[in-house]
Design a protein around this motif. Structure first.
Motif, short mmCIF file in Angstrom:
data_model
loop_
_atom_site.label_atom_id
_atom_site.label_comp_id
_atom_site.label_asym_id
_atom_site.label_seq_id
_atom_site.Cartn_x
_atom_site.Cartn_y
_atom_site.Cartn_z
N VAL A 141 1.27 12.12 14.19
CA VAL A 141 2.67 11.91 13.80
C VAL A 141 2.69 11.16 12.47
N PRO A 142 3.24 11.73 11.40
CA PRO A 142 3.32 11.00 10.13
C PRO A 142 4.39 9.90 10.21
N ILE A 143 4.00 8.69 9.81
CA ILE A 143 4.91 7.54 9.86
C ILE A 143 5.18 7.06 8.44
N HIS A 144 6.42 6.70 8.19
CA HIS A 144 6.81 6.10 6.91
C HIS A 144 7.45 4.75 7.21
N VAL A 145 6.75 3.66 6.86
CA VAL A 145 7.28 2.31 7.06
C VAL A 145 8.03 1.92 5.79
N GLU A 173 16.13 1.43 -1.30
CA GLU A 173 15.85 2.87 -1.29
C GLU A 173 14.40 3.16 -1.69
N GLU A 174 13.61 2.13 -1.91
CA GLU A 174 12.25 2.32 -2.40
C GLU A 174 11.35 2.99 -1.36
N GLU A 175 10.37 3.75 -1.89
CA GLU A 175 9.35 4.33 -1.03
C GLU A 175 8.56 3.21 -0.37
N GLY A 176 8.20 3.39 0.90
CA GLY A 176 7.43 2.39 1.61
C GLY A 176 5.96 2.76 1.68
N THR A 177 5.38 2.66 2.87
CA THR A 177 3.97 2.99 3.09
C THR A 177 3.87 4.15 4.07
N ARG A 178 3.07 5.15 3.71
CA ARG A 178 2.85 6.30 4.57
C ARG A 178 1.59 6.05 5.41
N ILE A 179 1.71 6.28 6.71
CA ILE A 179 0.56 6.15 7.61
C ILE A 179 0.18 7.56 8.05
N VAL A 180 -0.99 7.99 7.61
CA VAL A 180 -1.38 9.39 7.77
C VAL A 180 -2.87 9.47 8.11
N SER A 181 -3.33 10.67 8.40
CA SER A 181 -4.76 10.87 8.60
C SER A 181 -5.49 10.68 7.28
N LEU A 185 0.84 -1.20 0.00
CA LEU A 185 0.00 0.00 0.00
C LEU A 185 0.87 1.24 0.00
N LYS A 186 0.50 2.23 -0.80
CA LYS A 186 1.24 3.50 -0.79
C LYS A 186 0.96 4.28 0.49
N SER A 187 -0.27 4.19 0.96
CA SER A 187 -0.65 4.89 2.19
C SER A 187 -1.81 4.16 2.84
N ILE A 188 -1.99 4.41 4.12
CA ILE A 188 -3.07 3.78 4.87
C ILE A 188 -3.44 4.72 6.01
N PRO A 189 -4.74 4.89 6.30
CA PRO A 189 -5.13 5.75 7.41
C PRO A 189 -4.75 5.14 8.76
N TYR A 190 -4.59 6.01 9.75
CA TYR A 190 -4.26 5.53 11.09
C TYR A 190 -5.24 4.47 11.57
N GLU A 191 -6.55 4.70 11.34
CA GLU A 191 -7.56 3.82 11.90
C GLU A 191 -7.40 2.38 11.41
N GLU A 192 -7.24 2.21 10.09
CA GLU A 192 -7.10 0.86 9.56
C GLU A 192 -5.77 0.24 9.95
N MET A 193 -4.71 1.06 10.04
CA MET A 193 -3.42 0.54 10.48
C MET A 193 -3.51 0.08 11.93
N MET A 226 -4.82 11.27 2.39
CA MET A 226 -4.58 10.16 1.47
C MET A 226 -4.96 10.52 0.05
N LEU A 227 -4.16 10.04 -0.91
CA LEU A 227 -4.43 10.27 -2.32
C LEU A 227 -5.22 9.14 -2.96
N GLU A 228 -5.35 8.02 -2.25
CA GLU A 228 -6.12 6.91 -2.80
C GLU A 228 -6.96 6.29 -1.70
N SER A 229 -8.08 5.77 -2.07
CA SER A 229 -9.01 5.23 -1.09
C SER A 229 -9.35 3.79 -1.45
N ARG A 230 -9.24 2.92 -0.47
CA ARG A 230 -9.60 1.51 -0.64
C ARG A 230 -10.64 1.19 0.42
#
Length: 438
Positions: free
Chosen positions: A243-247, A253-261, A211-219, A265-269
């Protein structure tokens, strides 16, 4: 006379005197498993500092070290004293924090290491699973002001009576996020042996999608239900203090997953992913007295033992047989710790017997609005049953559906549900106009 120690609550007054961006980098056991890997994280920390950031590094014990230490204790006692277990387990991070500071110095940088009691990280006195109450930011502020990288031991703290405490497995995540919240960090990067958060563990389900990003609640749900990427309390703190988290992976060096409010988020699942908790047991208390407050008595008692239960079910007998049965699930290790007290407590409930079903697994689907769509739960049960997997319990709320299966069927259940709900492909991009401004 020694000056009094002042502490800053988590999320309290941020590091007002700093002008440079502040980055927290946390490295887990696999990332510091040997000297070469420690050298690598020293270079990563220095690279971030030379890019114009203040840097705090939080480290775990070297891979496998905590398990090795705890096994020594179990050779002496079947149920070791929890206070002494914390004294023992905390030594793993003491080794790593010093080696990391030395590695940064060897690469031409400046660094200072800090153990939990040296900041201090103040916790309660719940040994082996302590909760952070506040973090002192002064020593870190002083180190950063002097051009040093602050290297902090994760997983450990100190209670008000000066006892060493530990935060439970994965506790270095919680240390890192608590430090980030206290200092008002710009980002908290969690480096691990996977490339981010996946729709399912890729080691179990090869079609798992990062996942590129995931909301705090689902994480938070995934972490609490067995996803081992982050400790659940670290997500709680991150959500509370934004607190923004990047896993991300320590090895690419690849981008991981951003955990944000959610509004960032730029995409919704609708469906975010699957998690699996293994080594679960179901406890059934048979023939308890049928009286008001029975369930409350049980949950209060388990709370006193600092044990969380799930899938709690209460059933009453017929009028001519006014007895009740209560069942619930919990991790096998928690039952070992609580069983002697629980067997004694049965007498207060008037229960005639206790039955324990072991080697179970709890498989959970996490998403939005799951309770309001009963077809999802029906589809989940049907897809498993059609493949010969018996579902022996079900629990549903708005963010997750959990089912109980036999332990040896857990991996198969995860793969079946990942395919059934097409988690490798279900992505919907929201129009930019609908997003809140950053």
């Amino acid at each position: 006379m020694k000056a009094a120690i002042t502490t800053t609550p988590i999320g309290g007054s941020p590091f007002q005197s700093r002008r440079r961006p502040l980055v927290i980098k946390k490295f887990g056991g696999t990332s510091v498993a040997n000297i070469e890997r420690i050298r690598r994280i020293a270079r990563l920390a220095l690279e971030a500092q030379r890019a114009g950031n203040d840097v705090v590094v939080v480290v775990s014990a070297m891979g496998g070290e905590t398990d090795r230490l705890l096994k020594l204790a179990y050779q002496l006692l079947p149920v070791p004293d929890s206070r002494e277990m914390d004294v023992l387990a905390a030594t793993g991070e003491q080794v790593t924090v010093a080696l990391t500071a030395l590695a940064i110095q060897a690469e031409g940088g400046k660094a200072a290491s800090f153990l939990g009691h040296q900041l201090p990280v103040i916790t309660d006195s719940s040994f082996t699973r302590a909760r952070i109450q506040c973090v002192e930011q002064g020593p870190i502020r002083e180190a950063l002001a002097g051009g040093q990288i602050a290297v902090v031991a994760g997983f450990q703290g100190v209670d008000p009576k000066n006892n060493i405490t530990t935060l439970g497995r994965g506790g270095s995540d919680t240390t890192a996020v608590a430090v980030a919240a206290t200092l008002g960090a710009d980002i908290c990067e969690i480096y691990t042996d996977v490339e981010g958060v996946f729709t399912a563990d890729p080691r179990v389900c090869p079609s798992g999608l990062k996942l590129k990003s995931i909301p705090y609640e689902e994480m938070l749900e995934l972490a609490s239900l067995g996803a081992k990427v982050l400790q659940v309390r670290s997500v709680e703190i991150a959500m509370k203090y934004d607190v923004p988290i990047h896993v991300r992976s320590s090895f690419t060096e690849e981008e991981g997953t951003r955990i944000v409010s959610r509004d960032k988020m730029l995409e919704s699942r609708r469906l975010m992913g699957l998690a699996c908790e293994r080594n679960q047991v179901r406890v059934e208390l048979i023939g308890a007295e049928c009286r008001p407050g029975l369930v409350a008595e049980l949950t209060d008692f388990m709370a006193e033992l600092n044990v969380s239960v799930d899938m709690l079910c209460h059933s009453r007998g017929a009028l001519e047989n006014p007895r009740a049965d209560i069942s619930f699930t919990l991790p096998e290790g928690e039952l070992r710790r609580a069983q002697p007290e629980l067997e004694h407590f049965m007498g207060r409930l008037g229960a005639s017997s206790m039955q324990v079903s072991s080697d179970l697994a709890k498989v959970s689907l996490v998403g939005i609005g799951l309770r309001s769509d009963p077809g999802i739960a029906a589809r989940l049960c049907r897809s498993l049953t059609e493949q010969g997997i018996h579902v022996s319990g079900l629990s549903v709320n708005e963010l997750r559906i959990s089912c109980l299966v036999e332990g040896d069927a857990a991996d198969q259940a995860v793969c079946i549900l990942h395919e059934t709900f097409e988690l490798a492909g279900e992505t919907r991009v929201e129009p930019l106009a609908s997003l809140s401004p950053a």
